[in-house]
Design an enzyme around this catalytic site. Structure first.
Site, PDB file in Angstrom:
ATOM      1  N   GLU A  63       0.821  -1.210   0.000  1.00 36.89           N
ATOM      2  CA  GLU A  63       0.000   0.000   0.000  1.00 36.89           C
ATOM      3  C   GLU A  63       0.862   1.270   0.000  1.00 36.89           C
ATOM      4  O   GLU A  63       0.811   2.077   0.929  1.00 36.89           O
ATOM      5  CB  GLU A  63      -0.974  -0.010   1.181  1.00 36.89           C
ATOM      6  CG  GLU A  63      -1.970  -1.155   1.079  1.00 36.89           C
ATOM      7  CD  GLU A  63      -3.086  -1.096   2.109  1.00 36.89           C
ATOM      8  OE1 GLU A  63      -2.903  -0.445   3.142  1.00 36.89           O
ATOM      9  OE2 GLU A  63      -4.134  -1.713   1.868  1.00 36.89           O
ATOM     10  N   GLU A  85      -3.736  -4.442  15.381  1.00 37.64           N
ATOM     11  CA  GLU A  85      -4.896  -4.948  14.637  1.00 37.64           C
ATOM     12  C   GLU A  85      -5.576  -6.133  15.315  1.00 37.64           C
ATOM     13  O   GLU A  85      -6.066  -7.052  14.663  1.00 37.64           O
ATOM     14  CB  GLU A  85      -4.455  -5.295  13.211  1.00 37.64           C
ATOM     15  CG  GLU A  85      -4.013  -4.045  12.469  1.00 37.64           C
ATOM     16  CD  GLU A  85      -3.451  -4.320  11.094  1.00 37.64           C
ATOM     17  OE1 GLU A  85      -2.437  -5.046  11.019  1.00 37.64           O
ATOM     18  OE2 GLU A  85      -3.999  -3.816  10.112  1.00 37.64           O
ATOM     19  N   GLU A 102      -5.880  -8.291  -0.837  1.00 36.77           N
ATOM     20  CA  GLU A 102      -6.397  -8.412   0.533  1.00 36.77           C
ATOM     21  C   GLU A 102      -7.893  -8.159   0.502  1.00 36.77           C
ATOM     22  O   GLU A 102      -8.359  -7.268  -0.211  1.00 36.77           O
ATOM     23  CB  GLU A 102      -5.779  -7.359   1.458  1.00 36.77           C
ATOM     24  CG  GLU A 102      -4.298  -7.472   1.653  1.00 36.77           C
ATOM     25  CD  GLU A 102      -3.758  -6.386   2.586  1.00 36.77           C
ATOM     26  OE1 GLU A 102      -4.557  -5.725   3.274  1.00 36.77           O
ATOM     27  OE2 GLU A 102      -2.535  -6.209   2.599  1.00 36.77           O
TER      28      GLU A 102
HETATM   29  C1  GLA Z   1      -4.265  -2.928   4.865  1.00 37.17           C
HETATM   30  C2  GLA Z   1      -2.891  -3.516   5.061  1.00 37.17           C
HETATM   31  C3  GLA Z   1      -2.887  -4.763   5.885  1.00 37.17           C
HETATM   32  C4  GLA Z   1      -3.835  -4.651   7.042  1.00 37.17           C
HETATM   33  C5  GLA Z   1      -5.213  -4.354   6.524  1.00 37.17           C
HETATM   34  C6  GLA Z   1      -6.289  -4.323   7.595  1.00 37.17           C
HETATM   35  O1  GLA Z   1      -4.888  -3.317   3.731  1.00 37.17           O
HETATM   36  O2  GLA Z   1      -2.248  -3.764   3.839  1.00 37.17           O
HETATM   37  O3  GLA Z   1      -1.576  -4.983   6.345  1.00 37.17           O
HETATM   38  O4  GLA Z   1      -3.421  -3.641   7.888  1.00 37.17           O
HETATM   39  O5  GLA Z   1      -5.190  -3.097   5.902  1.00 37.17           O
HETATM   40  O6  GLA Z   1      -7.560  -4.067   7.070  1.00 37.17           O
END
Ligand code: GLA
Length: 677
Positions: free
Chosen positions: A167, A363, A315
């Site tokens: 990301e 998380e 994801e």
């Molecule tokens: C993002 C990150 C992951 C995780 C998710 C949680 O997409 O890439 O590592 O933190 O969010 O929703």
């Protein structure tokens, strides 16, 4: 650049080398963090994954401190054992380069690799994305770990893909970045005078004498729109280069496809140039709150358009996320509809984040497939069902792609330009895009979302909502396509700005006004709904209205006119159309209500003979089409809470229920059917 075919050949070669089973049409995967768990636990986790139909894991993207515990000392044996363990269970691996989370030895020794945030404070260890995207030193360190991974696993038969970083997007506003921006400006404009002229900097005495005097427009408040656009272009180029630094290292040692995972509607950089440097586009698809809707699928179309090719969901959520104001998550059945929505829109991978949560850390509340006790959570069974269904549909989906007759034109530059100068609080460029896209998706079984420089030849209709920035090249390309037979529907605010985010002298749609035979002579932010009437009945406009002037009455047809409004608009044209060459160009000078938008679109599609095999769908129903030569597969989704029976345009095979030759299909509440023809 990998085509779909070379990707498949590569994956077949991998299978032949004794790695994972042959690539499925659609991968079902999960993010797995073996570094967070005792090795003795791995087999049990992998067994449970396999039982849920999971055939790929993504590993490594935050494991730098385990991969390189001390500077220059790589320890990849554990990763080798994890990949081998996955292979023993018939599960392939995607390796993520770990550069989104540098280890503490790195940032302590090289604090210049830490980014300066928009509030001018330096990022610290303890989170992620703390690196400075412009740092030459960070590039070297990132390249070294990427090279180390590629050297070790580049030919590994079980490693089927790579993910760069995670990301990407966080920028830095430090002095070095500022210097790099100045150098970038010098390359683009050559002389400060040229920059001053392009940006009309005599306005507010902004005239620059050196490139270094041009500030970084980091704060969200007021800044010169041309400067803001230039900075976004610079940021985009930095990310292109940042990604290329690692893809270059990996490609030396691996033929496996490379991706980087994007985020939905995130606009911190232009995703099209960044996508050009990777092999497969992917994104992280999250939907914090039920209900799932048909409209939620639009970003899949955007990501498919990044490379105009099948894409991956790198994801997605096993039920719930943890970053939204209210993480109410999805209802029973909606993890399944969400997965099939991705597949229907052309995804060839659906990857759950994550398998199991670390016991501690930021998380802890996020959805996972197994709980802290290592046992399946309630959602596990729903994902196992998806796994079984995707296997059942393998043949129907194999080698199929989404192919559309209709394109929605999407431009980051236009989105920025409108967002920076909204003129009406409620003119959100994404919401405006959606106002067309949502109605289009009820009419057609596939919609491509493409950039302005895409080849338009294959499309019958292209809809360009608020295409605010239109440079001369884009205008020429669109005009040529119209003359060759396309129907271009321009939405409000189109063609107002040039490539520098400055006003075109010819009134909107600027370089396309001549082709349209009409122009906008005034625009109005609307404080209340305003009536509009004509060919599409009586409707209303909200937020935005434009007063059109017909320049060529012999060829331009006025389709809608304003009703009684502010006096200026009253009786003036609001929607016009004109045949041009073998095609047509239409301008909609309003943000129309949904029903009137749908009528305009239906008229455009029917006029261009776009097939609509399912007619107009109710908003809760979604029909997606994937095709290959000689085969069509429909993914039908009922997002509603009431069961529906859908009449099919012809007899089809119900793939999931194993019923051949049916002419209707029953869909329960939050239900899916896969039909092949
Ligand atoms: C993002 C990150 C992951 C995780 C998710 C949680 O997409 O890439 O590592 O933190 O969010 O929703």
């Amino acid at each position: 650049m990998l085509t779909l075919l070379t990707l498949r050949i590569f994956l077949m070669a991998v299978a032949a080398a004794g790695g994972p089973p042959p690539a499925p049409a659609v991968w079902i995967g999960t993010a797995w963090y073996p570094e967070q768990w005792p090795e003795a636990r791995w087999d049990q986790d992998l067994r449970l994954m396999k039982a849920a139909g999971i055939n790929v894991v993504r590993v490594g993207e935050f494991a730098w401190s385990r991969m390189e515990p001390r500077e220059g000392k790589l320890d990849l044996d554990w990763l080798d054992r994890a990949i081998a363990a996955a292979a023993r269970h018939g599960i392939a691996t995607i390796i993520g380069t770990p550069t989104a989370a540098p280890p503490v030895w790195l940032t302590s020794k090289y604090p210049d690799t830490l980014r300066t945030k928009e509030d001018l404070r330096r990022a610290e260890h303890g989170n992620r994305q703390q690196f400075r995207f412009t740092s030459a030193r960070y590039r070297q360190l990132a390249r070294r770990i990427a090279e180390g991974l590629a050297r070790r696993f580049g030919n590994h038969p079980n490693v089927v893909a790579w993910q760069i970083d995670n990301e990407i997007g966080a920028i830095s506003v430090d002095e070095d970045t500022h210097g790099q921006f100045a150098a970038w400006l010098a390359r683009r404009y050559r002389t400060v005078d040229a920059l001053n002229a392009a940006w009309s900097t005599t306005y507010w005495s902004q005239t620059y004498q050196t490139f270094r005097q041009v500030p970084i427009p980091e704060s969200p408040g007021e800044h010169h729109p041309s400067l803001k656009l230039a900075f976004k272009r610079f940021v985009t180029d930095v990310w292109v280069d940042y990604v290329a630094n690692q893809t270059g290292a990996i490609r030396k040692a691996s033929r496996a496809p490379i991706t980087t995972n994007f985020m939905g509607w995130y606009d911190a950089f232009d995703h099209y140039p960044v996508s050009a440097g990777i092999d497969v586009a992917s994104w992280d698809s999250y939907w914090p709150q039920a209900p799932m809707t048909a409209a939620a699928g639009l970003y899949h179309d955007v990501v498919r358009g990044f490379k105009r090719a099948p894409f991956w969901v790198m994801e997605t959520q096993p039920g719930t996320v943890n970053g939204a104001p209210i993480n109410s998550g999805l209802r029973k059945g909606e993890v399944r509809t969400m997965a099939w929505q991705a597949i229907g829109h052309g995804a060839n991978m659906v990857n759950y984040w994550q398998w199991r949560g670390a016991p501690a850390g930021q998380e802890q509340y996020h959805g996972t497939l197994v709980g802290p006790d290592g046992n399946p959570r309630p959602v596990y069974e729903e994902i196992a069902q998806i796994g079984r269904e995707v296997a059942l549909a393998d043949e129907a989906l194999r080698d199929t792609v989404v192919s559309a007759d209709v394109a929605l034109v999407h431009s980051f530059e236009s989105r920025w330009a409108v967002r920076w100068q909204k003129h009406h609080r409620d003119f959100d460029p994404v919401a405006h895009l959606r106002s067309y896209a949502d109605e289009l998706r009820r009419l057609v079984v596939a919609l491509d979302v493409v950039p302005t420089d895409a080849p338009f030849d294959g499309y019958r209709v292209a809809v360009a909502p608020a295409l605010n920035v239109i440079d001369d090249r884009t205008a020429q390309q669109l005009r040529a396509w119209v003359e060759a037979g396309g129907h271009l529907v321009l939405g409000a605010r189109s063609g107002m700005k040039d490539a520098e985010n400055a006003l075109h002298a010819p009134l909107p749609p600027g370089p396309l006004a001549e082709a349209l035979g009409a122009h906008v002579d005034e625009y109005y932010a609307l404080a209340q709904p305003t009536p509009v009437a004509g060919k599409f009945g009586a409707g209303t406009a909200n937020v935005w209205a434009e007063r059109l002037v017909v320049d060529d009455p012999s060829t331009v047809e006025v389709l809608m006119r304003w009703g009684a409004a502010n006096g200026w608009l009253d009786g003036k044209p609001a929607v016009v159309t004109r045949p041009l060459g073998r095609g047509r160009i239409t301008y909609v000078g309003a943000w129309l209500d949904a029903q009137t938008t749908a009528s305009v679109l239906r008229w455009a599609l029917d006029g261009a003979k776009v097939a609509r095999p399912f007619g107009t769908l109710p908003a809760s129903l979604e029909v997606n089409r994937r095709i290959r030569p000689g085969a069509i597969t429909y993914v039908l989704i009922n997002h509603g809470d009431a069961a529906v029976t859908l009449k099919l345009p012809q007899r089809m095979n119900d793939v999931l229920r194993g019923r051949p030759g049916v002419s209707t299909v029953d869909l329960g509440a939050r239900d899916v059917a896969v039909m092949s023809q």
